[in-house]
Design an enzyme around this catalytic site. Structure first.
Site, short mmCIF file in Angstrom:
data_model
loop_
_atom_site.label_atom_id
_atom_site.label_comp_id
_atom_site.label_asym_id
_atom_site.label_seq_id
_atom_site.Cartn_x
_atom_site.Cartn_y
_atom_site.Cartn_z
N TRP A 30 -1.80 -35.27 39.86
CA TRP A 30 -0.93 -35.73 38.66
C TRP A 30 0.21 -36.64 38.82
CZ3 TRP A 30 -0.40 -33.79 33.62
CH2 TRP A 30 0.81 -33.80 33.26
N TRP B 275 0.82 -30.48 35.57
CA TRP B 275 2.05 -30.68 36.13
C TRP B 275 2.68 -29.39 36.59
CZ3 TRP B 275 6.30 -27.75 35.66
CH2 TRP B 275 7.66 -28.23 36.13
N SER C 58 12.89 -36.20 38.23
CA SER C 58 12.94 -37.71 38.10
C SER C 58 14.27 -38.12 38.34
CB SER C 58 12.77 -37.88 36.35
OG SER C 58 11.19 -37.98 36.30
N TRP D 228 3.38 -35.28 26.29
CA TRP D 228 3.34 -33.92 26.60
C TRP D 228 2.91 -33.02 25.68
CZ3 TRP D 228 4.37 -32.90 31.43
CH2 TRP D 228 5.32 -33.37 32.43
N ARG E 187 19.57 -33.43 33.73
CA ARG E 187 18.60 -33.87 34.68
C ARG E 187 18.36 -35.40 34.49
NH1 ARG E 187 15.76 -30.67 31.53
NH2 ARG E 187 14.59 -31.43 29.87
N ASP E 188 17.55 -36.15 35.41
CA ASP E 188 17.22 -37.58 35.65
C ASP E 188 18.32 -38.52 35.51
OD1 ASP E 188 14.86 -36.10 34.68
OD2 ASP E 188 14.79 -36.51 32.73
N ASP F 265 6.47 -39.45 34.80
CA ASP F 265 7.71 -40.26 34.66
C ASP F 265 7.64 -41.49 35.83
OD1 ASP F 265 8.31 -38.46 32.98
OD2 ASP F 265 10.00 -37.79 34.05
C1 FRU Z 1 10.29 -36.29 31.47
C2 FRU Z 1 10.60 -34.91 32.61
C3 FRU Z 1 11.95 -35.23 33.07
C4 FRU Z 1 11.78 -34.32 34.19
C5 FRU Z 1 10.46 -34.57 34.65
C6 FRU Z 1 9.72 -33.45 35.34
O1 FRU Z 1 8.81 -36.30 31.43
O2 FRU Z 1 10.34 -33.74 31.85
O3 FRU Z 1 12.96 -34.59 32.07
O4 FRU Z 1 12.67 -34.68 35.51
O5 FRU Z 1 9.61 -34.79 33.54
O6 FRU Z 1 8.44 -33.76 36.02
#
Ligand code: FRU
Length: 506
Positions: free
Chosen positions: A48, A75, A114, A303, A174-175, A51
């Protein structure tokens, strides 16, 4: 900035990376033979990918990390996969960079989410989100990892470095995207404030101690419920905030252009736009190339929570899922909208140029083209809108008796439709967007077909990435004009059929 690691920390991470590598190694040769594997889009050696993460130029190479589950084509259990390239189009796979290895980031429904990277004192520093779900409660915190060679990483011994401020939502925090301005480091993190999507901003002198500077900007209830993968960067004299909004209908990549006030740490924007209008483009990340270009790459997938989602297609049957888009260069248009084009380096992959010259697609006549193998190709069309009197042009691609992908240019109503209702056995639907036309200017279409995707650039501002799991024998390409004739110039190239990216230690 003090980074070190104990022998025990090092071994823990190495053990997890070793296990993950074994899992990928066990199937990567089979994946390489897959019928649906991409010819020239970057995909994981196995299993898999989502991002793009930590996209950066470091010690002479472009490094691209990505969300990776090395155990299965679904995922879960997020690691950071890693590839690098000298030219953005020929990639080498490296050992997995990050694996869940610590109590704060080890979780099957979580892991190392991410993030982004920067170079500081010659080290490559990553900031990622550690996602935990404990007793049904989800928490997200920001953590650091570092490397002296860009390949082998250690986690910072005092992680996490950023906890969620009280006013934000700790389950949706996050991110991180980090950058330097003047002598200070900044970082934006996606979150929610009283249920409204927002970007939080933090500031630091050393990348370790971070001060919360409040909310950079919020959606005011109009831009979705959460902004995943925010990216914030200067472009000419403006700043751009881009993100992937959740729950914003068909929009999954939005950009805002405006001004940044570093004194108040607030961003005010005037222009809003969409980065990609296809079915499959998400979580893009940008970096600045050594020559100053702003380059973006996105995950070419969707998604399962998106309104049009029907399946991940044929890839998981072949032990992989997900690939990256062609890298794009972004520039600022006169009206402060963003303009996109494939990076010039993509030309390095072209083979066997074909100049079809001036074509008249006459009404009611099926005009066929053969571009290389008609599966892996680039096609440029330059449509003369002045000479064209058709109401619409249909471009049928990856066509056979049992499959068809249709790109319809409706000149009369100024609408473009990407129709994959008959593209393959599982991924259905149409995407429609306005087509801005000016009869004084030719309309340019740049189309990339690969084994399992189609990428379309229309003019400067409209891009559409779509996964299309058509069989290789669905390889007819033809045009049909309705209500008049379409006059165009066409050029094509064969693109790589099965680019085997070298792997190091994997
Ligand atoms: C976006 C996401 C991010 C997260 C990651 C997890 O595609 O949902 O917000 O960090 O994927 O894999």
């Amino acid at each position: 900035m003090e980074f070190y690691q104990t022998e025990a920390d090092k071994q823990r991470l190495e053990r997890q990376i070793g296990r993950a590598t074994q899992s990928v190694n066990a199937v990567k040769d089979i994946v390489a033979q897959g019928r649906f594997r991409q010819g020239y889009h970057l995909m994981p050696p196995a299993y898999w990918m989502n991002d793009p993460n930590g996209f950066i130029y470091y010690k002479g190479r472009y490094h691209l990390f990505y969300q990776h589950n090395p155990y299965s084509a679904v995922w879960a259990n997020m690691h950071w996969g890693h590839a690098s390239s000298e030219d953005l189009v020929h990639w080498i796979h490296h050992p997995i960079a990050l694996a869940p290895s610590e109590p704060y980031d080890t979780c099957f429904r979580g892991g190392c989410y991410s993030g982004s990277s920067v170079v500081a004192k010659e080290k490559l520093i990553i900031m990622y989100t550690a996602n935990l779900v404990e007793h049904g409660v989800q928490t997200q915190k920001q953590c650091l990892a570092w490397s002296d060679d860009g390949i082998h990483f250690s986690k910072y011994h005092n992680n996490p470095v950023i906890d969620c401020p009280k006013e934000l939502d700790a389950a949706n925090f996050r991110d991180p995207k980090i950058w330097k301005h003047g002598d200070l480091w900044y970082c934006v993190v996606a979150s929610r404030i009283n249920g409204d999507a927002c970007c939080a901003i933090f500031r630091s002198t050393d990348l370790i101690q971070w001060e919360y500077k409040g909310v950079l900007v919020r959606g005011e209830g109009k831009l979705g419920s959460m902004w995943e993968c925010p990216d914030f960067f200067p472009l000419e004299d403006k700043y751009v905030l881009q993100f992937s909004p959740m729950n914003l209908g068909v929009y999954k990549t939005v950009y805002l252009v405006g001004d940044m006030d570093y004194d108040t740490c607030r961003f005010t924007w005037k222009t809003k736009g969409e980065i990609d209008a296809g079915f499959d483009f998400y979580g893009p990340q940008t970096m600045q190339a050594p020559d100053g270009r702003r380059i973006m790459i996105g995950w070419q997938n969707a998604w399962d929570w998106m309104p049009w989602f029907s399946s991940f297609g044929a890839a998981p049957m072949e032990n992989w899922c997900g690939c990256m888009s062609i890298p794009r260069e972004i520039t600022l248009g006169q009206d402060d909208s963003l303009q996109f084009k494939p990076v010039d380096e993509i030309k390095l992959l072209r083979n066997s140029a074909q100049d079809f010259g001036l074509l008249k697609c006459a009404e009611g006549v099926k005009q066929s083209l053969i571009v290389g193998d008609n599966v892996h190709f680039e096609l440029n069309l330059d449509i003369d809108l002045h000479q064209t009197n058709a109401d619409s042009l249909q471009i049928h691609i990856r066509h056979s008796d049992f499959e068809d992908t249709l790109i319809q240019l409706d000149f009369k109503n100024q609408v473009l439709t990407f129709d994959r209702s008959h593209s393959d056995f599982c991924m259905k639907g149409t995407m429609t967007r306005p087509l801005s036309l000016n009869s004084d200017v030719n309309l340019s279409l740049n189309l990339f077909s690969d084994t399992s995707s189609i990428e379309l650039f229309v003019g400067d501002t409209l891009c559409m990435d779509c996964a299309v799991f058509a069989e290789n024998k669905s390889n007819e390409l033809f045009f049909e004009s309705f209500g008049g004739d379409t006059i165009l110039n066409a050029y094509g190239w064969q693109m790589p059929r099965n680019k085997k990216y070298r792997t190091t230690n994997i």
